[in-house]
Design an enzyme around this catalytic site. Structure first.
Site, mmCIF file in Angstrom:
data_model
loop_
_atom_site.group_PDB
_atom_site.id
_atom_site.type_symbol
_atom_site.label_atom_id
_atom_site.label_comp_id
_atom_site.label_asym_id
_atom_site.label_seq_id
_atom_site.Cartn_x
_atom_site.Cartn_y
_atom_site.Cartn_z
ATOM 1 C CB SER A 94 -0.915 -0.001 1.225
ATOM 2 O OG SER A 94 -0.139 0.216 2.388
ATOM 3 C CE LYS A 95 -3.295 3.248 -0.395
ATOM 4 N NZ LYS A 95 -3.447 2.052 0.162
ATOM 5 N NE ARG A 96 0.428 0.284 5.799
ATOM 6 C CZ ARG A 96 1.148 -0.749 6.236
ATOM 7 N NH1 ARG A 96 2.333 -0.542 6.737
ATOM 8 N NH2 ARG A 96 0.673 -1.967 6.145
ATOM 9 C CG HIS A 97 4.439 -1.026 1.897
ATOM 10 N ND1 HIS A 97 3.178 -1.549 1.723
ATOM 11 C CD2 HIS A 97 4.901 -1.535 3.061
ATOM 12 C CE1 HIS A 97 2.901 -2.357 2.731
ATOM 13 N NE2 HIS A 97 3.920 -2.356 3.561
ATOM 14 N N GLY A 98 5.737 3.276 0.191
ATOM 15 C CA GLY A 98 6.467 4.059 -0.795
ATOM 16 C C GLY A 98 5.655 4.097 -2.075
#
Length: 488
Positions: A254-258
């Site tokens: 998800s977005k929080r992984h980059g």
RNA sequence: GUCCCCAUCGUCUAGAGGUUAGGACAGCGGGUUUUCAUCCCGCCAACAGGAGUUCGAUUCUCCUUGGGGAUACCA
């Protein structure tokens, strides 16, 4: 059997790695089997829908370089391919199920459902989900209430007992006790739009989809999809659940992984070939002893049997490696065209580069090609070719081996020799510098270092002589002169 | 919590009863080199654990453990 598969994205966000992987696998399966790849827009979530996301979808796939045989833009025998344009169809099919007693109207409002959920969370009861409150309503009465304008949804009746089994081409046989299947999922929302579940079954059937390939997160809804197919009296398609794509922390990417949106990779200067090559190998293998696969080879080699069951962690470093590989495979002219927009963005060339700029950048490609990891590295790496770098600080010239005076001496010697050299003859130039280094009792590298810093502004740069040949000896001399002056 | 799926180096994977368990990325160490990069060579590194089945299990079965997913009028 004529293979027909589909990619059915919901335009409620930017195209991201996970969904593109699903699309790619579907596409490859179609190609490998002479089948048809269909794009269907699942725009049934009206609250999150945006036209921007539709545009992003088209942009993404145009960039990635693979395409569908049937879809909203290209048409096809099963049009329309946009679910909001098929509204009536879902209404009719939902009615069919209600009339057959396989589905029912539910009048439970948001408040009741929220209260139910709160109560369930607070209790230690194992029961979760809808309590089938409206399942026992008299169908005729329910129909009258709907006719009278009361808001309702349509829910599917999941059998209370027994089990539902299905066969997955990757996972094998899977059996669910019906009591563990989501209790009576919503088919038609109160706004009249279908949920994914209804729309996808109706459309897959009507569009003659033979294989449904989707991520494993969908496994829990497969049983009630099967129930629905049975209720309609339809033969379900083959189910193929693809392994999930995880972030480095082991959770769904998800977005929080980059970067996860394809757009972000594009802006960072990844090549579509690299992304396609890398993503195709998440949970899938193609051929041993080989890492680089052009799309055409993937299309030829793909096999369902080579799909993995276990989830795959997305490895940005390996993607980077792929990117470097594909950059190096580019011809100079092609790489130049890819790099130009990035240079323009930093103002190094015009938005519409002149012929002179184009040919200048072309001649610089051999200097940077094997040094670029991303296209976006180009401006920083090439800036000194376009403009004099800021005067480097004195320490830049001084290494462990060279003190200030010695650095200045070598710089002066290096600069002086420049005008005596024919830069179009690299071997000869290098030979002269080597001789000069020897004469000065310095190592070749030590002679080059101060000149490199003066000309490029950095101790690390593309090859120096080639660089000077590009910017001109006069310009190099000017930069060296300024540096020399600053060293006192 | 409940249900489901999964399990080979740190990561992606090959392997489909008998292999020195192979490759790639990363890491580490060398070499080439005008710095960096490329390129080349080498090293490190895995069958989660326990029961079975079998002459023999990484491979088949079961259990445990671990990880993930799903539990919406989102897909």
């Amino acid at each position: 059997m004529q293979v027909r598969v589909r990619y059915a994205p919901s335009p409620t966000g930017l195209q991201h790695i996970g969904s593109v992987r699903t699309a790619l696998i579907n596409y490859l399966f179609a190609r490998a089997n002479g089948g048809t790849f269909v794009l269907r827009l699942e725009d049934t979530d009206r609250t999150r829908f945006s036209e921007d996301y539709v545009k992003n979808l088209y942009d993404t796939f145009e960039w990635l370089g693979f395409y569908w045989d049937e879809g909203p833009d290209v048409g096809g025998p099963y049009a329309p391919y946009i679910q909001s344009e098929r509204f009536q169809l879902y209404q009719e099919h939902a009615m069919r199920l209600v009339e057959a007693g396989a589905a029912y109207y539910c009048f439970c409002g948001e408040e009741r459902l929220a209260g139910l959920r709160a109560a369930q969370e607070g209790s230690d009861s194992a029961d979760l989900g809808y309590d089938r409150h409206c399942r026992g309503l008299d169908p005729r009465e329910a129909a009258d209430r709907v006719a009278a304008g009361e808001k309702a949804v349509v829910r599917l009746k999941i059998p209370l007992e027994g089990s539902t089994k299905f066969h997955d081409l990757v996972l094998g046989d899977i059996e669910w006790k019906n009591e563990d299947v989501s209790p009576d999922p919503v088919l038609l929302k109160s706004d009249g739009f279908p949920t994914y579940h209804l729309a996808n079954i109706v459309d897959d059937h009507l569009m003659r989809i033979t294989h449904v390939m989707r991520a494993q997160e969908w496994i829990p809804s497969a049983p009630f999809h099967i129930v629905m197919y049975a209720a309609f009296g339809w033969e379900p398609p083959q189910l193929v659940h693809l392994p999930m794509v995880l972030g480095p922390d082991g959770h769904k990417l998800s977005k929080r992984h980059g970067a996860t949106a394809v757009d972000e990779f594009r802006k960072k200067g990844y090549l579509p070939e690299a992304l396609v090559n890398y993503v195709s190998h998440l949970g899938c293998s193609f051929e041993e002893g080989r890492d680089l696969f052009p799309l055409a080879d993937l299309e030829r080699l793909f096999k369902i049997e080579r799909l993995n069951k276990a989830p795959a962690v997305f490895d940005y470093q390996k993607l980077e490696w792929y990117n470097g590989q594909y950059i190096r495979m580019k011809g100079d002219a092609e790489l130049r065209d890819l790099v130009l927009p990035f240079l323009a963005q930093e103002g190094l060339v015009a938005e519409a580069p002149s012929e002179a700029q184009r040919s200048f950048v072309l001649s610089a490609m051999p200097l940077v090609k094997e040094r670029l990891k991303f296209l976006s590295d180009a401006p920083a790496m090439m800036r000194y070719l376009f403009e004099a770098p800021p005067l480097p600080a004195a320490e830049e010239f001084i290494s462990k081996k060279l003190d200030k005076a010695r650095a200045a001496e070598l710089l002066a010697a290096g600069a002086a020799l420049l005008s005596a050299c024919d830069l179009s003859d690299l071997p000869a130039t290098e030979a002269r510098y080597r001789a000069e280094a020897e004469r000065l009792g310095a190592k070749f590298g030590d002679l080059m270092a101060p000149l490199r810093v003066a000309v490029t502004g950095s101790r690390v740069s593309p090859p120096l002589f080639e660089s000077i040949a590009l910017i001109g000896a006069d310009e190099a001399l000017a930069r060296a002169g300024k540096a020399l002056a600053s060293l006192g």
